[in-house]
Scaffold this motif. Structure first.
Motif, PDB file in Angstrom:
ATOM      1  N   SER A   1      50.476  89.428 -18.306  1.00 50.49           N
ATOM      2  CA  SER A   1      50.168  90.783 -18.016  1.00 50.49           C
ATOM      3  C   SER A   1      51.170  91.741 -18.662  1.00 50.49           C
ATOM      4  CB  SER A   1      50.289  91.009 -16.599  1.00 50.49           C
ATOM      5  OG  SER A   1      51.584  90.781 -16.080  1.00 50.49           O
ATOM      6  N   ILE A   2      50.645  93.177 -18.710  1.00 48.97           N
ATOM      7  CA  ILE A   2      51.791  94.181 -19.025  1.00 48.97           C
ATOM      8  C   ILE A   2      52.984  93.831 -18.438  1.00 48.97           C
ATOM      9  CG2 ILE A   2      52.039  96.629 -18.973  1.00 48.97           C
ATOM     10  CD1 ILE A   2      49.122  96.971 -19.093  1.00 48.97           C
ATOM     11  N   ASP A   3      53.161  93.731 -17.052  1.00 41.65           N
ATOM     12  CA  ASP A   3      54.308  93.416 -16.520  1.00 41.65           C
ATOM     13  C   ASP A   3      55.124  92.289 -16.999  1.00 41.65           C
ATOM     14  OD1 ASP A   3      53.907  95.564 -14.864  1.00 41.65           O
ATOM     15  OD2 ASP A   3      53.289  94.448 -13.057  1.00 41.65           O
TER      16      ASP A   3
ATOM     17  N   ASP B   1      54.202 105.768 -22.166  1.00 43.02           N
ATOM     18  CA  ASP B   1      55.021 104.637 -21.472  1.00 43.02           C
ATOM     19  C   ASP B   1      54.328 103.217 -22.088  1.00 43.02           C
ATOM     20  OD1 ASP B   1      52.770 103.917 -19.810  1.00 43.02           O
ATOM     21  OD2 ASP B   1      53.396 105.145 -18.319  1.00 43.02           O
ATOM     22  N   LEU B   2      54.828 102.082 -21.484  1.00 43.28           N
ATOM     23  CA  LEU B   2      54.495 100.880 -22.015  1.00 43.28           C
ATOM     24  C   LEU B   2      53.125 100.422 -21.642  1.00 43.28           C
ATOM     25  CD1 LEU B   2      55.075  98.210 -23.711  1.00 43.28           C
ATOM     26  CD2 LEU B   2      56.097  97.422 -21.519  1.00 43.28           C
ATOM     27  N   ASP B   3      52.872 100.837 -20.312  1.00 42.07           N
ATOM     28  CA  ASP B   3      51.334 100.450 -19.813  1.00 42.07           C
ATOM     29  C   ASP B   3      50.484 101.245 -20.487  1.00 42.07           C
ATOM     30  OD1 ASP B   3      52.937  99.155 -17.840  1.00 42.07           O
ATOM     31  OD2 ASP B   3      51.983 100.180 -16.204  1.00 42.07           O
ATOM     32  N   GLN B   4      50.490 102.432 -20.924  1.00 40.02           N
ATOM     33  CA  GLN B   4      49.475 103.153 -21.752  1.00 40.02           C
ATOM     34  C   GLN B   4      49.437 102.803 -22.996  1.00 40.02           C
ATOM     35  OE1 GLN B   4      51.385 106.916 -21.094  1.00 40.02           O
ATOM     36  NE2 GLN B   4      49.902 107.567 -19.123  1.00 40.02           N
TER      37      GLN B   4
ATOM     38  N   TYR C   1      54.963  91.461 -20.103  1.00 41.65           N
ATOM     39  CA  TYR C   1      55.505  91.796 -21.271  1.00 41.65           C
ATOM     40  C   TYR C   1      56.537  92.802 -21.391  1.00 41.65           C
ATOM     41  CZ  TYR C   1      55.996  93.994 -25.800  1.00 41.65           C
ATOM     42  OH  TYR C   1      56.372  94.303 -27.361  1.00 41.65           O
ATOM     43  N   GLY C   2      56.524  93.662 -20.057  1.00 40.14           N
ATOM     44  CA  GLY C   2      57.785  94.302 -20.107  1.00 40.14           C
ATOM     45  C   GLY C   2      59.106  93.800 -19.679  1.00 40.14           C
TER      46      GLY C   2
ATOM     47  N   VAL D   1      49.969  99.505 -24.395  1.00 40.79           N
ATOM     48  CA  VAL D   1      49.230  98.410 -24.289  1.00 40.79           C
ATOM     49  C   VAL D   1      47.705  98.531 -23.750  1.00 40.79           C
ATOM     50  CG1 VAL D   1      49.087  96.161 -23.236  1.00 40.79           C
ATOM     51  CG2 VAL D   1      51.168  97.013 -23.779  1.00 40.79           C
ATOM     52  N   ASP D   2      47.488  99.396 -22.660  1.00 35.36           N
ATOM     53  CA  ASP D   2      46.205  99.821 -22.356  1.00 35.36           C
ATOM     54  C   ASP D   2      45.308 100.186 -23.385  1.00 35.36           C
ATOM     55  OD1 ASP D   2      46.404  98.892 -19.734  1.00 35.36           O
ATOM     56  OD2 ASP D   2      46.770 100.922 -18.849  1.00 35.36           O
TER      57      ASP D   2
ATOM     58  N   VAL E   1      47.259  91.092 -24.327  1.00 36.37           N
ATOM     59  CA  VAL E   1      48.648  91.811 -24.188  1.00 36.37           C
ATOM     60  C   VAL E   1      49.326  91.085 -25.258  1.00 36.37           C
ATOM     61  CG1 VAL E   1      50.820  91.786 -22.771  1.00 36.37           C
ATOM     62  CG2 VAL E   1      48.345  92.311 -21.706  1.00 36.37           C
TER      63      VAL E   1
END
Length: 186
Positions: free
Chosen positions: A150-152, A93-96, A154-155, A98-99, A109
């Motif tokens: 944040s990742i959010d 997933d996107l979070d992983q 970017y999402g 980007v992390d 980010v």
């Protein structure tokens, strides 16, 4: 302003004609995704992504910030870079994704989004204040570009860009290029 297919195509073509880094960017988008996926790349190949992210602003990005970002990135051990890229490729997933990339020094980010675009330009697109502002002006996003996305964030941006691609039947990179030019027209 409404983001139509005609507008996206016209502005993406204008980007190709006018942006000084277009030729090298297009070459890298052609070859770098396969090289990254196969693990057949060197330190300079991936450092180029960081440099492209900052230097595409052609001096509009504060020089000190650019130098600090590029310098911090260069401090990474190349094996750590390879691990981060492999982790981003393997992540579900996107979070992983980007992390994995933001574990690297000098990668926040927005820089991680540049890596994702060059890893898979059919699914990901670079995040930046110009593109965001064009989407905001078009009524596609609410709120100004965040100080520290944040990742959010970017999402949200990525899903908005994907919705524009669906509606206009244009690819993500063309949408990003059109947004870049539209922001420059403002």
């Amino acid at each position: 302003m409404e983001l139509t297919r005609d507008l996206v195509e016209a502005k993406a073509a204008e980007y190709a004609e006018e942006e000084p880094l277009y030729v090298v960017e297009a070459e890298e988008l052609e070859g770098l995704p396969a090289a990254l996926a196969a693990g057949e790349y060197g330190r300079r190949d991936v450092e180029w992504v960081v440099q492209w992210f900052y230097r595409r602003y052609l001096g509009d990005f504060p020089g000190r910030s650019r130098r600090e970002g590029e310098s911090a990135y260069r401090e990474n051990d190349f094996e750590a870079v390879r691990d981060a890229i492999a982790g981003a490729i393997a992540a579900d997933d996107l979070d992983q994704k980007v992390d994995s990339l933001t574990d690297l020094a000098g990668v926040d980010v927005p820089v991680a989004s540049a890596f994702l675009q060059f890893l898979d330009p059919d699914r990901f697109v670079v995040l930046g204040p110009l593109e965001w502002s064009a989407l905001l002006e078009a009524g596609e996003l609410d709120g100004a570009y965040p100080d520290d996305p944040s990742i959010d964030d970017y999402g949200t941006y990525l899903e908005t860009c994907r919705a524009v691609t669906e509606r206009t039947d244009c690819d993500l990179v063309s949408v990003q290029r059109a947004l870049w030019r539209l922001a420059g027209d403002s």
